[in-house]
Write a protein that holds these residues in place. Structure first.
Motif, PDB file in Angstrom:
ATOM      1  N   GLY A 159       3.289  11.352  10.678  1.00 39.41           N
ATOM      2  CA  GLY A 159       3.729  11.990   8.854  1.00 39.41           C
ATOM      3  C   GLY A 159       2.162  11.901   8.108  1.00 39.41           C
ATOM      4  N   VAL A 160       2.570  10.411   7.730  1.00 35.10           N
ATOM      5  CA  VAL A 160       1.786   9.253   6.535  1.00 35.10           C
ATOM      6  C   VAL A 160       0.400   9.693   7.532  1.00 35.10           C
ATOM      7  CG1 VAL A 160       1.413   7.962   6.107  1.00 35.10           C
ATOM      8  CG2 VAL A 160       3.417   8.256   5.726  1.00 35.10           C
ATOM      9  N   HIS A 198       0.673  -1.176   0.143  1.00 37.74           N
ATOM     10  CA  HIS A 198      -0.384  -0.243  -0.207  1.00 37.74           C
ATOM     11  C   HIS A 198       0.811   1.043  -0.148  1.00 37.74           C
ATOM     12  CE1 HIS A 198      -3.631  -2.167   0.309  1.00 37.74           C
ATOM     13  NE2 HIS A 198      -3.742  -2.671   1.074  1.00 37.74           N
ATOM     14  N   LEU A 199       0.409   2.288  -0.605  1.00 42.09           N
ATOM     15  CA  LEU A 199       1.085   3.673  -0.384  1.00 42.09           C
ATOM     16  C   LEU A 199       1.369   3.743   0.835  1.00 42.09           C
ATOM     17  CD1 LEU A 199       1.957   6.109  -1.563  1.00 42.09           C
ATOM     18  CD2 LEU A 199      -0.503   6.886  -1.530  1.00 42.09           C
ATOM     19  N   TYR A 200       0.760   3.426   1.526  1.00 40.10           N
ATOM     20  CA  TYR A 200       1.026   4.635   3.639  1.00 40.10           C
ATOM     21  C   TYR A 200       2.135   3.475   3.707  1.00 40.10           C
ATOM     22  CZ  TYR A 200      -1.612   0.519   5.229  1.00 40.10           C
ATOM     23  OH  TYR A 200      -2.200  -0.769   6.267  1.00 40.10           O
ATOM     24  N   GLN A 201       1.814   1.925   3.433  1.00 38.95           N
ATOM     25  CA  GLN A 201       3.695   1.300   3.974  1.00 38.95           C
ATOM     26  C   GLN A 201       4.267   1.689   3.434  1.00 38.95           C
ATOM     27  OE1 GLN A 201       1.257  -2.136   2.881  1.00 38.95           O
ATOM     28  NE2 GLN A 201       0.882  -3.161   4.444  1.00 38.95           N
ATOM     29  N   GLY A 202       4.770   2.448   2.177  1.00 41.51           N
ATOM     30  CA  GLY A 202       5.758   2.232   1.395  1.00 41.51           C
ATOM     31  C   GLY A 202       6.153   4.167   1.750  1.00 41.51           C
ATOM     32  N   VAL A 212      -2.985  11.707  -7.000  1.00 45.01           N
ATOM     33  CA  VAL A 212      -1.931  12.721  -6.306  1.00 45.01           C
ATOM     34  C   VAL A 212      -1.299  10.644  -5.531  1.00 45.01           C
ATOM     35  CG1 VAL A 212      -2.157  12.672  -3.614  1.00 45.01           C
ATOM     36  CG2 VAL A 212      -2.976  14.515  -5.397  1.00 45.01           C
ATOM     37  N   TRP A 213      -1.753   9.426  -5.773  1.00 46.28           N
ATOM     38  CA  TRP A 213      -1.738   8.411  -5.149  1.00 46.28           C
ATOM     39  C   TRP A 213      -0.332   7.882  -6.192  1.00 46.28           C
ATOM     40  CZ3 TRP A 213      -1.998   3.602  -8.081  1.00 46.28           C
ATOM     41  CH2 TRP A 213      -1.354   3.089  -7.063  1.00 46.28           C
ATOM     42  N   VAL A 230       7.957   6.695  -3.955  1.00 46.52           N
ATOM     43  CA  VAL A 230       7.774   5.740  -3.239  1.00 46.52           C
ATOM     44  C   VAL A 230       8.744   4.410  -3.895  1.00 46.52           C
ATOM     45  CG1 VAL A 230       7.144   4.100  -1.488  1.00 46.52           C
ATOM     46  CG2 VAL A 230       5.775   6.337  -1.401  1.00 46.52           C
ATOM     47  N   GLN A 231       8.314   4.409  -4.925  1.00 52.06           N
ATOM     48  CA  GLN A 231       8.865   3.309  -5.763  1.00 52.06           C
ATOM     49  C   GLN A 231      10.539   3.737  -5.979  1.00 52.06           C
ATOM     50  OE1 GLN A 231       7.683   0.454  -4.964  1.00 52.06           O
ATOM     51  NE2 GLN A 231       7.846  -0.356  -6.963  1.00 52.06           N
ATOM     52  N   LEU A 232      10.592   5.252  -6.737  1.00 54.57           N
ATOM     53  CA  LEU A 232      11.693   5.663  -7.001  1.00 54.57           C
ATOM     54  C   LEU A 232      12.465   6.406  -5.421  1.00 54.57           C
ATOM     55  CD1 LEU A 232      10.999   8.442  -9.207  1.00 54.57           C
ATOM     56  CD2 LEU A 232      12.051   5.819  -9.832  1.00 54.57           C
ATOM     57  N   SER A 233      12.663   5.923  -4.693  1.00 55.08           N
ATOM     58  CA  SER A 233      13.090   6.154  -3.404  1.00 55.08           C
ATOM     59  C   SER A 233      14.054   5.471  -2.577  1.00 55.08           C
ATOM     60  CB  SER A 233      12.147   7.018  -2.074  1.00 55.08           C
ATOM     61  OG  SER A 233      12.916   6.599  -0.899  1.00 55.08           O
ATOM     62  N   LYS A 234      12.822   3.918  -2.784  1.00 48.68           N
ATOM     63  CA  LYS A 234      13.184   2.738  -2.671  1.00 48.68           C
ATOM     64  C   LYS A 234      14.271   1.857  -3.486  1.00 48.68           C
ATOM     65  CE  LYS A 234      11.516  -1.975  -2.557  1.00 48.68           C
ATOM     66  NZ  LYS A 234      10.367  -2.738  -2.319  1.00 48.68           N
TER      67      LYS A 234
END
Length: 347
Positions: free
Chosen positions: A290-291, A276-280, A331-332, A339-343
Motif C-alpha cells: 500500500g505504501v 523516513h516517512l515510508y518506513q514509519g 502531505v509529508w 505516523v508519530q501519533l500512531s507510534k
C-alpha cells in the motif's frame, strides 16, 4: 507509394522498434534477475531482519545488477547505431560501471562511506565532462555533478521496502522519455524503464530479491543522466529544471526533510535508520504494498503535471512546480505526524 502509405509504414516501423526496445530489455532483465537471485543465495548475500530493517525474512540482495547489465547493453547499441554519440555513451557507461561496481562490492562486503562518495564523485565528474563536451556550457556540467551526488544517495536512502525505489525510478524514466523525444536519449530512457520493469516482479509485491547498493546507486545515477540530458536539450533551462524535478518530488521531499531533521538532532545521519516517512508508514499499516502504491500514485500525478506544463509560460511552470512541492511537503508533514501519533499510541 502514396504519402499515407509511406507514413503508415514509418509509424509501423517505429512501433516495431519501440516494441523490440522495450520487450527485449524486459526479458533480459528478468532472466538476469533470476540468475542474480541464484548467485546471491549461493554466496549468502542476504539482508537479515533487524530493528533498522523493514522486512521480516532474510532476503537476497544485489538484484539491481540485472538493470546495470541491460542498460550497459543498451548504451553499447546506441553507440553502434548513433556514431556521433559514441564518446558520450562511453562516458556514461564508465560512470554507470563505477557507481554500480562500488555498489556491487559493497553488497558483498561493507565499504567505507568515504570511498563510496569518492567513486560517486568520480562518476559525477565524468557525467559533467560528457555534458560539457556536448554543450560547452559549464552550468550543464555543474547540474550533472550535483544530480549524481544527490540522486545516487537519495535512491540508496529510500530503498527500504518492496518495490519502492524501483517503481519510483521507472515512473521518472517514463516521464523523462516523453520529454526527450526521438533519438538516443529516448532509447536510453526506454531501456532503463524496460529493465526496471523486468526486475520489479522479483521485488514487488513480495520481495524475492532486493536491488542492493548496486541497483539503488545505478538507478540514481541513470536518473541524473536523464535529468541532465533533458535539461541540456531544453530551450528554456531555467523553467525546465522546475519541471524535471517534479517526478523526483516524492523521494526528494522524504529524503531531504528526514535528513535535515536528523542533522538538526545531531544524529549520525549517514547511518541506516527507520525514520523516513515510508518506513514509519509501513510500521503503521503493517505492509509494504500500500505504501509503495501510494508513492507511485503521487509520482504519476507529478509526471502528468510535468507533461501538461510543457507548453506553459515560464511563470506558470515555476508557480506550478513550487505549488506541487509545497503541497507535497504539507502531505509529508501531515502523514509523518499521523505516523508519530500512531507510534506513541501503541507504546
Amino acid at each position: 507509394m502514396g504519402h499515407g502509405q509511406a507514413a503508415a509504414q514509418l509509424r509501423g516501423g517505429l512501433m516495431a522498434a519501440v516494441t523490440i526496445w522495450l520487450v527485449l530489455p524486459f526479458l533480459l532483465s528478468a532472466a538476469a534477475t533470476w540468475l542474480a537471485r541464484g548467485y546471491a543465495l549461493g554466496k549468502s548475500l542476504l539482508d537479515h531482519p533487524g530493528e533498522r530493517r523493514s522486512h521480516a525474512v532474510a532476503t537476497p540482495r544485489g538484484g539491481g545488477i540485472s538493470i546495470v547489465a541491460c542498460v550497459l547493453l543498451g548504451m553499447a547499441w546506441i553507440a553502434v547505431a548513433h556514431p556521433a554519440h559514441r564518446v558520450s555513451m562511453a562516458g556514461l557507461a564508465t560512470g554507470l560501471m563505477l557507481v554500480g561496481g562500488i555498489g556491487w562490492l559493497d553488497d558483498h562486503r561493507p565499504l567505507s562511506p568515504l570511498l563510496r562518495l569518492f567513486i560517486q564523485a568520480l562518476a559525477a565528474l565524468i557525467l559533467g565532462w560528457v555534458l560539457y563536451q556536448a554543450t560547452g556550457a559549464i552550468q550543464y556540467a555543474a547540474l550533472a555533478f550535483v544530480a549524481v551526488m544527490v540522486l545516487v544517495n537519495v535512491w540508496n536512502f529510500m530503498d527500504g521496502i518492496n518495490g519502492l525505489a524501483a517503481s519510483q525510478a521507472a515512473i521518472a524514466a517514463f516521464g523523462y522519455a516523453w520529454l526527450l523525444g526521438a533519438g538516443p536519449w529516448l532509447w536510453l530512457a526506454a531501456v532503463l524503464f524496460a529493465s526496471i520493469c523486468g526486475f520489479l516482479p522479483f521485488n514487488f509485491p513480495r520481495a524475492r530479491i532486493f536491488l542492493g547498493d548496486v541497483g539503488s546507486g545505478a538507478l540514481g545515477y541513470m536518473l541524473a543522466v536523464l535529468l541532465a540530458a533533458a535539461f541540456s536539450l531544453s530551450p528554456a533551462p531555467g523553467p525546465a529544471l522546475f519541471l524535471l524535478l517534479l517526478p523526483l518530488s516524492a523521494f526528494l521531499i522524504d529524503a531531504g526533510f528526514t535528513l535535515c531533521m536528523r542533522i538538526l538532532a545531531g544524529e549520525r545521519w549517514w547511518e541506516p535508520h527507520v525514520q523516513h516517512l515510508y518506513q514509519g508508514w509501513v510500521r503503521k499499516v503493517g505492509g509494504h504494498a500500500g505504501v509503495t502504491l501510494a508513492y507511485a500514485v503521487f509520482s504519476l500525478l507529478a509526471v502528468i503535471l510535468m507533461l501538461a506544463a510543457v507548453g506553459w509560460t515560464a511563470f506558470w511552470i515555476v508557480a506550478g512546480a513550487i505549488t506541487w512541492y509545497a503541497a507535497g511537503i504539507l502531505v509529508w508533514a501531515r502523514l509523518r505526524k499521523d505516523v508519530q501519533l500512531s507510534k506513541e499510541a501503541g507504546q
